[in-house]
Design a protein around this motif. Structure first.
Motif, PDB file in Angstrom:
ATOM      1  N   ILE A 123       0.845  -1.190   0.000  1.00 47.34           N
ATOM      2  CA  ILE A 123       0.000   0.000   0.000  1.00 47.34           C
ATOM      3  C   ILE A 123       0.881   1.241   0.000  1.00 47.34           C
ATOM      4  N   PHE A 124       0.666   2.100  -1.001  1.00 51.64           N
ATOM      5  CA  PHE A 124       1.360   3.376  -1.072  1.00 51.64           C
ATOM      6  C   PHE A 124       0.500   4.421  -0.377  1.00 51.64           C
ATOM      7  N   LYS A 125       1.004   4.980   0.703  1.00 55.37           N
ATOM      8  CA  LYS A 125       0.290   6.024   1.427  1.00 55.37           C
ATOM      9  C   LYS A 125       0.970   7.362   1.189  1.00 55.37           C
ATOM     10  N   GLY A 126       0.205   8.306   0.679  1.00 56.00           N
ATOM     11  CA  GLY A 126       0.704   9.654   0.471  1.00 56.00           C
ATOM     12  C   GLY A 126       0.128  10.604   1.503  1.00 56.00           C
ATOM     13  N   GLU A 127       0.142  11.885   1.153  1.00 52.58           N
ATOM     14  CA  GLU A 127      -0.262  12.888   2.143  1.00 52.58           C
ATOM     15  C   GLU A 127      -1.292  13.863   1.590  1.00 52.58           C
ATOM     16  N   ASP A 128      -1.940  13.491   0.487  1.00 55.46           N
ATOM     17  CA  ASP A 128      -2.978  14.364  -0.046  1.00 55.46           C
ATOM     18  C   ASP A 128      -4.338  13.984   0.528  1.00 55.46           C
ATOM     19  N   GLU A 129      -5.393  14.491  -0.082  1.00 54.29           N
ATOM     20  CA  GLU A 129      -6.739  14.330   0.450  1.00 54.29           C
ATOM     21  C   GLU A 129      -7.233  12.888   0.413  1.00 54.29           C
ATOM     22  N   THR A 130      -6.581  12.049  -0.371  1.00 55.90           N
ATOM     23  CA  THR A 130      -7.047  10.665  -0.527  1.00 55.90           C
ATOM     24  C   THR A 130      -6.405   9.701   0.468  1.00 55.90           C
ATOM     25  N   ARG A 131      -5.595  10.193   1.366  1.00 54.13           N
ATOM     26  CA  ARG A 131      -4.932   9.319   2.338  1.00 54.13           C
ATOM     27  C   ARG A 131      -5.932   8.417   3.090  1.00 54.13           C
ATOM     28  N   PRO A 132      -7.099   8.927   3.495  1.00 50.48           N
ATOM     29  CA  PRO A 132      -8.057   8.054   4.185  1.00 50.48           C
ATOM     30  C   PRO A 132      -8.511   6.852   3.353  1.00 50.48           C
ATOM     31  N   LEU A 133      -8.470   6.961   2.035  1.00 49.40           N
ATOM     32  CA  LEU A 133      -8.847   5.829   1.187  1.00 49.40           C
ATOM     33  C   LEU A 133      -7.837   4.691   1.337  1.00 49.40           C
ATOM     34  N   LYS A 146       2.445  17.090   0.529  1.00 55.01           N
ATOM     35  CA  LYS A 146       1.539  16.232  -0.239  1.00 55.01           C
ATOM     36  C   LYS A 146       1.893  16.227  -1.725  1.00 55.01           C
ATOM     37  N   HIS A 147       2.413  17.350  -2.223  1.00 58.59           N
ATOM     38  CA  HIS A 147       2.755  17.424  -3.641  1.00 58.59           C
ATOM     39  C   HIS A 147       4.029  16.642  -3.964  1.00 58.59           C
ATOM     40  N   VAL A 148       5.015  16.695  -3.090  1.00 51.17           N
ATOM     41  CA  VAL A 148       6.290  16.023  -3.374  1.00 51.17           C
ATOM     42  C   VAL A 148       6.292  14.563  -2.936  1.00 51.17           C
ATOM     43  N   ALA A 149       5.187  14.095  -2.351  1.00 58.24           N
ATOM     44  CA  ALA A 149       5.080  12.663  -2.027  1.00 58.24           C
ATOM     45  C   ALA A 149       5.266  11.820  -3.281  1.00 58.24           C
ATOM     46  N   ILE A 150       4.898  12.361  -4.422  1.00 55.15           N
ATOM     47  CA  ILE A 150       5.080  11.659  -5.705  1.00 55.15           C
ATOM     48  C   ILE A 150       6.558  11.324  -5.899  1.00 55.15           C
ATOM     49  N   ASN A 151       7.398  12.332  -5.770  1.00 54.03           N
ATOM     50  CA  ASN A 151       8.833  12.184  -5.982  1.00 54.03           C
ATOM     51  C   ASN A 151       9.450  11.238  -4.956  1.00 54.03           C
ATOM     52  N   VAL A 152       9.049  11.416  -3.694  1.00 53.16           N
ATOM     53  CA  VAL A 152       9.618  10.614  -2.612  1.00 53.16           C
ATOM     54  C   VAL A 152       9.234   9.149  -2.771  1.00 53.16           C
ATOM     55  N   ASN A 153       7.967   8.896  -3.031  1.00 53.68           N
ATOM     56  CA  ASN A 153       7.505   7.521  -3.214  1.00 53.68           C
ATOM     57  C   ASN A 153       8.267   6.839  -4.344  1.00 53.68           C
ATOM     58  N   TRP A 154       8.446   7.547  -5.452  1.00 48.73           N
ATOM     59  CA  TRP A 154       9.154   6.961  -6.599  1.00 48.73           C
ATOM     60  C   TRP A 154      10.595   6.608  -6.230  1.00 48.73           C
ATOM     61  N   ALA A 155      11.244   7.499  -5.511  1.00 49.81           N
ATOM     62  CA  ALA A 155      12.626   7.250  -5.116  1.00 49.81           C
ATOM     63  C   ALA A 155      12.722   6.041  -4.194  1.00 49.81           C
ATOM     64  N   LEU A 156      11.778   5.911  -3.266  1.00 51.38           N
ATOM     65  CA  LEU A 156      11.822   4.797  -2.323  1.00 51.38           C
ATOM     66  C   LEU A 156      11.562   3.463  -3.023  1.00 51.38           C
ATOM     67  N   THR A 157      10.621   3.425  -3.924  1.00 49.35           N
ATOM     68  CA  THR A 157      10.357   2.164  -4.628  1.00 49.35           C
ATOM     69  C   THR A 157      11.565   1.715  -5.438  1.00 49.35           C
TER      70      THR A 157
END
Length: 337
Positions: A256-266, A300-311
């Motif tokens: 599960i990829f958890k970010g920090e935008d409005e959809t985190r509760p999903l 929340k915006h840079v979670a994209i970059n961070v997630n990609w780097a971690l994967t």
């Protein structure tokens, strides 16, 4: 750390990548001053997945009309929104992806304004577009593309008078590569443990939402399927409870990829369910990492970059543990189809 040169990463993604800021702002400002009706984000495979986070950002932060389209489908679908007043943004590391190059030519024929993100400048895609933005290098090109798309997206939104924080945000991006490298170092042992545990796992479910949905789709399709030949399924967290939940068993690998935008509760809802069923739940949460230099409002915006780097850390350890190079292919660009 396996196959990670921190100094090179920060230099190529940060110093070289962000050296394009002025060029990018000039391109976007010129287009904004001329005027446009809508924006198309176009790619194939990993590059259309890379566009999806920015479609989400446009939709959730701006009134600008935006469409993310698969290049090959755009060529045949007769999209009535595409016109001479459209701005079409493409990406291709090699600049040779046939469908993407054909889509760029198609959009040019329609009279649209075209922007191409490429690694090296002298390529078919780079030659056809109106504005070519090159990373100048192939290594870490996706990490650099993500930064360039951050600048492009938020500059357009800023010029629409919908993002007054642009200067602060763009300035803080200079700290992001170093922060990403720190997160990668912190995550590295978890990535290695995952690869060791799952080197023989035959099937993974990947779940994400919001601006991480594109990364979810991309990691399943580009990395696990194409580069490791592992069966996988990407599931949007908002849709997980409509079908896929019935396939979860106690030994099902779920990422599960958890970010920090409005959809985190999903994503958190799926997590609560999965904790009750499977013993193989892996959570990758950008909120676990400090990201020095990045304001809370921009995380929340840079979670994209961070997630990609971690994967990417998971990928290199899967390559080692499975003795399966990330570069080997059976069919892709190996045969005609």
């Amino acid at each position: 750390m396996l196959k990670f040169d921190k100094e090179q990463f920060v230099e190529l993604v940060g110093n070289v990548g962000l050296s394009k800021r002025e060029e990018i702002e000039k391109v976007v400002d010129e287009i904004s001053n001329k005027g446009f009706k809508n924006i198309f984000l176009i790619g194939s495979g990993g590059t259309i997945a890379m566009m999806l986070p920015y479609e989400y950002i446009f939709k959730s932060n701006s009134s600008i009309e935006v469409h993310a389209e698969i290049a090959a489908e755009l060529l045949v679908m007769n999209n009535r929104h595409l016109s001479k007043d459209s701005v079409c943004i493409f990406a291709s590391v090699t600049g040779t992806t046939k469908e993407t190059v054909a889509a760029a030519e198609f959009c040019k024929e329609k009279g649209a304004t075209t922007i191409g993100l490429v690694a090296l400048p002298d390529t078919p895609l780079g030659d056809v577009v109106d504005y070519r933005i090159s990373t100048g290098h192939e290594k870490h090109s996706f990490d650099t593309f993500f930064l360039h798309l951050q600048l492009i997206t938020f500059r357009f939104i800023h010029n629409q008078n919908e993002f007054s924080q642009y200067e602060k945000f763009a300035n803080e991006l200079a700290a992001l590569p170093e922060a990403m490298a720190g997160a990668m170092e912190e995550f590295d042992s978890r990535a290695e443990e995952f690869a060791i545990r799952h080197k023989d796992t035959k099937y993974h479910m990947l779940v994400g939402a919001g601006n991480l949905w594109g990364n979810t789709y991309s990691y399943a399709m580009c990395i696990l399927e194409e580069m490791q030949w592992i069966k996988s399924k990407s599931i949007h967290a908002a849709e997980f409870f409509h079908g896929t939940l019935e396939l979860v068993e106690e030994d099902t690998s779920m990422i599960i990829f958890k970010g920090e935008d409005e959809t985190r509760p999903l994503a958190e809802r799926v997590e609560r369910f999965a904790e009750k069923i499977t013993n193989e739940l892996f959570i990758l949460d950008t909120k676990d990492y400090a990201l020095p230099g990045i304001s809370e409002e921009f995380r929340k915006h840079v979670a994209i970059n961070v997630n990609w780097a971690l994967t990417g850390r998971i990928s290199v350890y899967l390559e080692r543990e499975r003795d399966h190079s990330l570069d080997i292919r059976r069919y892709y660009r190996k045969m005609d189809y």
